[in-house]
Design a protein around this motif. Structure first.
Motif, PDB file in Angstrom:
ATOM      1  N   UNK A 286       0.812  -1.236   0.000  1.00 31.68           N
ATOM      2  CA  UNK A 286       0.000   0.000   0.000  1.00 31.68           C
ATOM      3  C   UNK A 286       0.834   1.269   0.000  1.00 31.68           C
ATOM      4  N   UNK A 287       1.950   1.280   0.736  1.00 37.41           N
ATOM      5  CA  UNK A 287       2.787   2.485   0.762  1.00 37.41           C
ATOM      6  C   UNK A 287       3.384   2.752  -0.616  1.00 37.41           C
ATOM      7  N   UNK A 288       3.830   1.712  -1.307  1.00 35.53           N
ATOM      8  CA  UNK A 288       4.394   1.865  -2.657  1.00 35.53           C
ATOM      9  C   UNK A 288       3.375   2.471  -3.605  1.00 35.53           C
ATOM     10  N   UNK A 289       2.134   1.982  -3.531  1.00 33.52           N
ATOM     11  CA  UNK A 289       1.078   2.499  -4.399  1.00 33.52           C
ATOM     12  C   UNK A 289       0.760   3.953  -4.074  1.00 33.52           C
ATOM     13  N   UNK A 290       0.712   4.287  -2.791  1.00 35.01           N
ATOM     14  CA  UNK A 290       0.398   5.656  -2.361  1.00 35.01           C
ATOM     15  C   UNK A 290       1.485   6.624  -2.804  1.00 35.01           C
ATOM     16  N   UNK A 291       2.741   6.238  -2.617  1.00 38.66           N
ATOM     17  CA  UNK A 291       3.848   7.100  -3.042  1.00 38.66           C
ATOM     18  C   UNK A 291       3.873   7.260  -4.563  1.00 38.66           C
ATOM     19  N   UNK A 292       3.620   6.167  -5.272  1.00 37.55           N
ATOM     20  CA  UNK A 292       3.639   6.226  -6.740  1.00 37.55           C
ATOM     21  C   UNK A 292       2.559   7.170  -7.254  1.00 37.55           C
ATOM     22  N   UNK A 293       1.378   7.095  -6.657  1.00 40.47           N
ATOM     23  CA  UNK A 293       0.289   7.984  -7.073  1.00 40.47           C
ATOM     24  C   UNK A 293       0.651   9.434  -6.782  1.00 40.47           C
ATOM     25  N   UNK A 294       1.309   9.656  -5.652  1.00 37.47           N
ATOM     26  CA  UNK A 294       1.695  11.007  -5.264  1.00 37.47           C
ATOM     27  C   UNK A 294       2.689  11.604  -6.259  1.00 37.47           C
ATOM     28  N   UNK A 295       3.721  10.839  -6.601  1.00 37.21           N
ATOM     29  CA  UNK A 295       4.790  11.395  -7.439  1.00 37.21           C
ATOM     30  C   UNK A 295       4.319  11.614  -8.871  1.00 37.21           C
ATOM     31  N   UNK A 296       3.385  10.804  -9.353  1.00 37.21           N
ATOM     32  CA  UNK A 296       2.932  10.999 -10.722  1.00 37.21           C
ATOM     33  C   UNK A 296       2.008  12.202 -10.848  1.00 37.21           C
ATOM     34  N   UNK A 297       1.470  12.679  -9.713  1.00 37.63           N
ATOM     35  CA  UNK A 297       0.636  13.878  -9.738  1.00 37.63           C
ATOM     36  C   UNK A 297       1.457  15.153  -9.794  1.00 37.63           C
ATOM     37  N   UNK A 298       2.719  15.046  -9.397  1.00 33.13           N
ATOM     38  CA  UNK A 298       3.572  16.228  -9.395  1.00 33.13           C
ATOM     39  C   UNK A 298       4.109  16.472 -10.811  1.00 33.13           C
ATOM     40  N   UNK A 299       3.623  17.508 -11.433  1.00 26.81           N
ATOM     41  CA  UNK A 299       3.964  17.768 -12.838  1.00 26.81           C
ATOM     42  C   UNK A 299       5.359  18.370 -13.001  1.00 26.81           C
TER      43      UNK A 299
END
Length: 326
Positions: A286-299
């Motif tokens: 879950x942490x990997x998925x949460x971090x991945x979603x976060x970083x892909x939102x940062x343009x």
């Protein structure tokens, strides 16, 4: 620059991440067999005294690599992240933070079956073969609970999944319980056949829930790293929640399941009987998925690179200090 390399799912990128995962595992095995303090902290014989040396290495590699495959499959199959390798990257990096995690232990094996169950639960959004998927999820969590009894708490996730995705019929509320009970019944039958029920009750319902002291969390370095990871995760969750309306309904449901899985994992890590750091692997999907979603939102690339750079620095320091456990 750091993020461009993993902003895709090219086979070569995935292969490099798995090679790095194997290298981290190999260095952990080296530490296990050559550094006394590291060996004593993650002693396989604490759980499986008759496995020897070769079998734990083979089992460790199998479960760790398989978890990596499942992480990569789940996040893309259920649209939790975009077309990138960030989730797998963070999973590998998190394991690198605490290399003793890959040494064979009950939670490593149990987590494998929990993640397989999660794979079934996250695919409920398709509303095809829901009855089979729910039974399979229950059965897999039953196997996980036989290996590490605290994993039984993930049974809650099945019913939360039914609530989130909706049930097609009444049988779907009943079958997960049957699935969970089958592994325990099969073991009970075996112990009964060999007239050894006393050991069965002691192993799965008495001894398994005794708290075992450990000083892993007495290390300042460990607490600093965990504190930083906690802050990053909380910030990423709030960041996603503030933009939730921009995402599709299925994606929001998948993320709700991810958050619930993380919460249950935290409870197990806090109150389980294994407290030498190996219990943390149950949180890494879950942490990997949460971090991945976060970083892909940062343009802006600068924010992505700062985030990645910070994580990598923390992990390098943590990895080095992990071999000096006192």
């Amino acid at each position: 620059m750091l993020t461009k390399v993993f902003n895709n799912t090219h086979p070569i990128t995935i292969l490099l991440l798995f090679l790095f995962l194997v290298l981290v595992s190999a260095s952990s095995f080296y530490g296990y067999f050559n550094i006394e303090s590291f060996h004593n902290e993650f002693l396989v014989q604490n759980h499986y005294p008759n496995l020897g040396d070769v079998i734990p290495v083979v089992l460790s590699l199998f479960f760790v690599v398989s978890l990596g495959v499942l992480v990569n499959y789940i996040v893309h199959e259920n649209s939790i992240t975009g077309d990138n390798s960030f989730a797998l990257l963070f999973f590998v990096l998190l394991i690198s933070s605490f290399p003793g995690i890959v040494i064979f232990n009950p939670i490593l094996a149990s987590t494998f079956f929990v993640v397989l169950a999660l794979k079934n639960l996250l695919s409920l959004h398709v509303h095809k073969k829901m009855t089979i998927k729910l039974f399979n999820a229950g059965f897999l969590i039953g196997i996980a609970a036989v290996i590490y009894p605290y994993s039984i708490l993930y049974g809650i996730l099945i019913y939360l999944g039914i609530i989130i995705y909706g049930a097609d019929n009444w049988r779907q509320w009943f079958l997960p319980i049957v699935g969970i009970l089958i592994p325990f019944y099969l073991l009970f039958t075996g112990y009964f056949w060999f007239d050894n029920l006393g050991e069965y009750w002691d192993r799965f319902f008495i001894h398994s829930f005794r708290y075992r002291e450990n000083d892993f969390y007495g290390s300042k370095n460990v607490m600093i790293v965990l504190g930083i990871y906690l802050l990053i995760t909380i910030f990423a969750i709030f960041d996603y929640s503030s933009n939730m309306r921009l995402h599709k309904l299925d994606t929001r449901k998948s993320y709700a399941m991810t958050y619930l899985g993380l919460f249950i994992g935290v409870i197990i890590a806090m109150f389980g009987t294994i407290t030498n750091g190996q219990e943390l692997i149950i949180l890494f999907l879950p942490i990997s998925a949460i971090w991945a979603k976060f970083i892909q939102h940062k343009k802006k690339p600068i924010w992505r690179n700062v985030f990645m750079g910070l994580i990598i620095i923390i992990i390098i320091v943590s990895y080095i200090t992990s071999f000096n456990i006192t």
